[in-house]
Design an enzyme around this catalytic site. Structure first.
Site, short mmCIF file in Angstrom:
data_model
loop_
_atom_site.label_atom_id
_atom_site.label_comp_id
_atom_site.label_asym_id
_atom_site.label_seq_id
_atom_site.Cartn_x
_atom_site.Cartn_y
_atom_site.Cartn_z
N GLU A 162 0.80 -1.24 0.00
CA GLU A 162 0.00 0.00 0.00
C GLU A 162 0.83 1.28 0.00
O GLU A 162 0.58 2.19 0.79
CB GLU A 162 -0.96 -0.01 1.20
CG GLU A 162 -1.88 -1.22 1.21
CD GLU A 162 -2.86 -1.23 2.37
OE1 GLU A 162 -2.75 -0.38 3.27
OE2 GLU A 162 -3.76 -2.09 2.36
N GLU A 267 -6.13 -10.79 -1.58
CA GLU A 267 -6.92 -10.63 -0.33
C GLU A 267 -8.41 -10.55 -0.66
O GLU A 267 -9.10 -9.61 -0.25
CB GLU A 267 -6.48 -9.36 0.42
CG GLU A 267 -5.00 -9.32 0.73
CD GLU A 267 -4.57 -8.10 1.55
OE1 GLU A 267 -5.42 -7.39 2.10
OE2 GLU A 267 -3.34 -7.88 1.64
C1 XIL Z 1 -6.19 -6.58 8.24
C2 XIL Z 1 -6.54 -7.74 9.15
O1 XIL Z 1 -7.42 -8.59 8.48
C3 XIL Z 1 -7.15 -7.25 10.43
O2 XIL Z 1 -7.33 -8.32 11.35
C4 XIL Z 1 -6.26 -6.18 11.07
O3 XIL Z 1 -6.91 -5.65 12.20
C5 XIL Z 1 -5.97 -5.07 10.08
O4 XIL Z 1 -5.39 -5.64 8.91
N1 XIL Z 1 -4.86 -4.83 3.64
C6 XIL Z 1 -3.85 -5.65 4.10
C7 XIL Z 1 -4.09 -6.55 5.24
O5 XIL Z 1 -2.78 -5.68 3.46
O6 XIL Z 1 -2.94 -6.75 6.01
C8 XIL Z 1 -5.22 -6.06 6.10
O7 XIL Z 1 -5.48 -7.04 7.11
C9 XIL Z 1 -6.44 -5.76 5.27
C10 XIL Z 1 -6.13 -4.68 4.27
#
Ligand code: XIL
Length: 375
Positions: A162, A267
């Site tokens: 990101e 994701e």
């Molecule tokens: C999220 C997790 O799922 C949560 O449990 C945590 O509180 C915050 O992070 N983008 C990403 C992930 O790259 O690491 C994130 O995961 C979701 C968004």
């Protein structure tokens, strides 16, 4: 008399055997990893509770359904190194061990991000911001230590996560402010040194947006020009029923694969209620958790159709896509149940009892049909 008893028993058996063939017999559940075995890897993010044996049903499901895993949180910098002198690799070691034991393709997530990073790394003892050299050193040390620890075990790393904002500019993170834009090539260089055999990825959300797509292409080209290794781009895939337009997704898949790198959906989950719903006071006071008792058929159908369209697109792009990972195992453990407010979410293909949802069956049937038709 004896004959009658025998017939009765035999008859009983027949009834039992026959009723076993009726529709209430359990349907054999196909696995996603098998369905897509010639196409791409399929995975799920697993959490700490699962790693510590608190959700055996979800763990079994992972073993049956998936051939790659991602760590939802346990490999992030903050839990591993919360204070300068405290290192906690326990959960991360468990994660990697689980992957090795189950012959999974193991993803490391992530090395450099602006979130879930301990604030001490940016600060001097008096609280002021550290200088450039100090931060570069801390970043490199972290990468060498973490990626080095799992060398030969973790197969692919999200090296930078990101780094680009919605406008397609580099995000104004502390990384950028203190080190400048070179922190990105520096991170990839360090990761290549620490884990020479692991694949190295750039990972981000909303990569279907033209401005972000363009900036990622530039970022990858820039690394390639410098001779710094990058092997893939992870498009996160936190999507919703309507957004994004899959034509935009297709454009990004095309643009990224033209760079000669792997493209992944890293994701995947689907929101039914958008942030707008939770921002609207009327809707949330009247109905803070509208699908608490289940999804109405009409909404379930929309979700199934959306998942089917997404997987048709991914399957059509199987030559360009190397992996599709869901962000969670079952609906109950998805982060979306807490975002933006606590509610009952249905973002994945397995329900709270680890059973396949109608969307799962929709995907399976649609893909089998495409395969039969050689599409
Ligand atoms: C999220 C997790 O799922 C949560 O449990 C945590 O509180 C915050 O992070 N983008 C990403 C992930 O790259 O690491 C994130 O995961 C979701 C968004």
């Amino acid at each position: 008399m004896q004959k009658i008893t025998l017939y009765t028993i035999l008859g009983g058996f027949l009834i039992i055997a026959f009723s076993g063939c009726q529709s209430n017999a359990p349907k054999k559940i196909p696995s996603l990893k098998n369905l897509f075995k010639n196409d791409f890897k399929v995975g799920a993010a697993i959490n700490e509770r699962q790693l510590y044996g608190k959700e055996p049903g979800a763990v079994k499901l992972v073993q049956k359904q998936f051939n790659t895993i991602s760590p939802e949180n346990v490999l992030k910098w903050a839990p591993i190194n919360p204070k300068p002198d405290s290192l906690n690799f326990g959960p991360a070691d468990r994660y990697v061990k689980f992957g090795v034991k189950n012959h999974m393709w193991i993803i490391g997530h992530n090395l450099v991000w602006h979130k879930q990073v301990p604030q001490w790394i940016f600060q001097n003892k008096d609280g002021s911001l550290v200088d450039r050299q100090t931060l570069i050193k801390r970043m490199q040390q972290h990468i060498y230590r973490e990626a080095g620890r799992y060398k030969g075990k973790i197969d692919g790393w999200d090296v930078v996560n990101e780094a680009i904002n919605d406008k397609g500019k580099l995000r104004q993170s502390k990384w950028l402010k203190i080190i400048g834009k070179k922190y990105i090539p520096m991170a990839f260089k360090a990761a290549a040194k620490a884990a020479p055999k692991a694949e190295l990825y750039y990972n981000d959300y909303d990569l279907y947006k033209p401005a972000k797509r363009k900036r990622v292409v530039q970022l990858v080209r820039n690394l390639q020009k410098k001779g710094i290794r990058i092997d893939g781009i992870g498009m996160q895939g936190h999507w919703s029923l309507k957004k994004p337009d899959l034509k935009q997704v297709q454009k990004s898949i095309n643009a990224f694969s033209k760079l000669g790198v792997k493209v992944m959906i890293s994701e995947l989950d689907i929101k039914i209620l958008n942030p707008g719903y939770f921002a609207n006071k009327d809707s949330t006071t009247n109905n803070p958790d509208p699908y608490k008792n289940g999804l109405p058929d009409s909404v379930q159908t929309q979700l199934t159709n959306r998942y089917v369209s997404i997987f048709k697109l991914l399957y059509k792009n199987r030559n360009k896509i190397s992996r599709v990972t869901f962000w969670g195992v079952n609906n109950g453990d998805s982060w979306l149940n807490y975002r933006p407010k606590k509610h009952t979410a249905y973002p994945l293909l397995f329900n709270r009892k680890n059973q396949p949802t109608p969307a799962f069956w929709g995907v399976v049937h649609a893909i089998k049909k495409m395969k039969r038709q050689n599409k």
